[in-house]
Write an enzyme that holds these catalytic residues in place. Sequence first.
Site, mmCIF file in Angstrom:
data_model
loop_
_atom_site.group_PDB
_atom_site.id
_atom_site.type_symbol
_atom_site.label_atom_id
_atom_site.label_comp_id
_atom_site.label_asym_id
_atom_site.label_seq_id
_atom_site.Cartn_x
_atom_site.Cartn_y
_atom_site.Cartn_z
ATOM 1 C CG ASP A 25 -2.132 0.847 1.098
ATOM 2 O OD1 ASP A 25 -2.078 1.826 0.343
ATOM 3 O OD2 ASP A 25 -3.151 0.542 1.751
ATOM 4 C CG ASP A 26 -0.210 4.567 0.162
ATOM 5 O OD1 ASP A 26 -0.964 4.336 -0.799
ATOM 6 O OD2 ASP A 26 -0.606 5.089 1.224
ATOM 7 C CB CYS B 79 -6.005 2.534 -2.201
ATOM 8 S SG CYS B 79 -7.247 3.590 -1.424
ATOM 9 N NE ARG C 121 -6.027 -1.267 -1.991
ATOM 10 C CZ ARG C 121 -5.093 -1.878 -1.268
ATOM 11 N NH1 ARG C 121 -5.246 -3.153 -0.950
ATOM 12 N NH2 ARG C 121 -4.033 -1.220 -0.841
ATOM 13 C CE LYS D 109 -6.667 0.426 1.339
ATOM 14 N NZ LYS D 109 -5.759 1.579 1.257
ATOM 15 C CG HIS E 166 -10.837 1.181 0.723
ATOM 16 N ND1 HIS E 166 -10.080 2.193 0.149
ATOM 17 C CD2 HIS E 166 -11.831 1.814 1.387
ATOM 18 C CE1 HIS E 166 -10.597 3.367 0.459
ATOM 19 N NE2 HIS E 166 -11.668 3.160 1.216
ATOM 20 C CG HIS F 139 -2.517 3.659 4.100
ATOM 21 N ND1 HIS F 139 -3.090 4.393 5.100
ATOM 22 C CD2 HIS F 139 -3.181 3.981 2.962
ATOM 23 C CE1 HIS F 139 -4.066 5.135 4.606
ATOM 24 N NE2 HIS F 139 -4.144 4.906 3.310
ATOM 25 C CG ASP G 23 -2.288 0.850 -3.209
ATOM 26 O OD1 ASP G 23 -1.127 1.271 -3.052
ATOM 27 O OD2 ASP G 23 -3.191 1.061 -2.368
ATOM 28 C CG ASN G 24 -1.757 4.349 -4.449
ATOM 29 O OD1 ASN G 24 -2.898 3.932 -4.212
ATOM 30 N ND2 ASN G 24 -0.951 4.737 -3.483
ATOM 31 C CE LYS H 49 -3.198 7.098 -1.410
ATOM 32 N NZ LYS H 49 -3.267 6.556 -0.025
#
Length: 599
Positions: free
Chosen positions: A49-50, A87, A91, A149, A151, A239, A345-346, A401
């Site tokens: 994540d990130d 995010c 996903r 995660k 989301h 994150h 994800d980014n 991001k």
Amino acid sequence: MAMWAIAGLGAASVAFAATAPRAALPGAAPAPVAATAAAPPNFVVLLADDLALMDLGIYGGEANTPNIDALAQRGRMFTRYYSSPLCSPSRAMLLTGLDNHRTGVSTIQEVIPAEHIGKTGYSLRFEPGVTTIAERLKARGYRTYMTGKWHLGHGAGDLPGDHGFDRSFILDASGADNWEQKSYMPYYKTAPWFEDGRPASLPKGFYSSRFLVDQMVDYLGTGPADQPFFAYIGFQAVHIPVQAPAEFTRKYADTYRQGWAAMRTARWQRAQAMGLIPQGAPLADPPEGLREWDSLSAQEQALFARHMAINAGMIEAMDHHVGRLITHLKRTGQYDNTVFVFTSDNGPEPSNPMAGARSMELWTRANGYSVSADNWGEKGTYGFIGPEFANAAASPGAMFKFYASEGGLHVPMIMAGPGIAPAKPSAAMTTVSDIAPTLLALAGGTASADAFDGASLVPLLSGDSDTVRPAEVPVGFEVSGNAALFKGAYKLVRNLKPYGDGRWRLFDIASDPGETRDLSKAEPARFAELMADYRAYAKRNGVLEMPQGYDSTQQIGINTLKKMAVHYWWVLVGLGLVLVALLYGVLRWVRGRGRARPA
């Protein structure tokens, strides 16, 4: 000596290079490796994540990531892989192989404007007719598991069990604390965890990366041993809040003390030395409004250097637990027939929750968080790297991001396992939507021609091709008005406030990956061509234009206030009653004074 420790590096760059891992990029291998097992391959998809392009050791980052690096050396790493800049859309694209607007998850609930709520493509849940890779693999006899995660919604029909997963332990929020079951921002009242569709509580001794791997190992122990599996882990690393055990973070205590400009320059120089970008490719200036390191007090410098140390430690902690999963698969004889995918994800998270927000400071204190340069990312701490270090982490790309510049879209991706030829890094243009069709193809499945927007990477992975799609095929991305379209060596891009100005720009991304030279006026015909391609992409996928003056930071403030009104309505009612009582008292006092006044 590390390949980037070459003559000509500045003093700041040398300091950072000295702390970077020594893993070399995988070299060319003799022949493609084909799956030798009779059974279809297992799949493990690991989503950070990130995570920035150069955060991993194998990509030239400062964090120690030997287990993920080993996957790259065993298989293939990608140097021109793109995800969406946010995010949930990423996903959704990963799980379906579709553009985010076609899935229903065009953006996230935290930043959606009122004008888009409920519109087609903006329901922020998988819409009817959308099929996930878990569903496709389950139909082929796979066991399907997820931890981490999600989301993507937790209303009726929105959880993983409704979309092809046999077992799941997931978080349906943009983030959460890594040590406890609590929210990380006022938008969420708590951390909404679910197991197999039911609200769940976290165990004692919880740490996110460790727990997500432990839970997945438990799931892998269920079901027929001869049945292949699809395992998807959505890590919370890295994150906000960045948190990790001290044994991972303390080793980076001195790594980032020279500040963000030194880090950004060092990564840019390493990127050239490693061949991630061409020699001499320019580096973009920071976005307007970012601070200079020397403008900070010594206390502020210590705080942000510590937060970056925690960020690196959190990456290493994730890698450590990935290693534990790999060890389990080796011990159970499943490793050799397992395809691994690792990506992000980014790009890196720029938010600084404490920047001039007294209310956020009060909220963190009320929720047991401490923001201090004296902590090492353990329980009760609240770490964040902020926009300046996020811009440094995104080097050699621009921005970070949420934005469609390279720093937001361009992230690492690694694949390894049966059917994947170990080879030098691939510079083929690949996207997050390519993952689902690739897994289906590796499993021996086929789909209709319009089932995916992405393309299978199997010809490239097997060594039969050097490309994924023809150069003349345009590839578009859009999230909340931030948009990009790639075509051959060129990129069209637009970014909105607060760090963008809403203007479309054109770049030769092959020679100028830092997006420093706008060619829109120098090459008007090409600019018009890509604009036409983007308009076609937007029409085909149902992209909505943003309201006039849209600013994501303002929108998240508005949406958070609305959520807090729902969460804490009783407080507002109480305050209202107090206010009414006070007004009533004032009126009685005024009337009393009037009656007491002499004639």
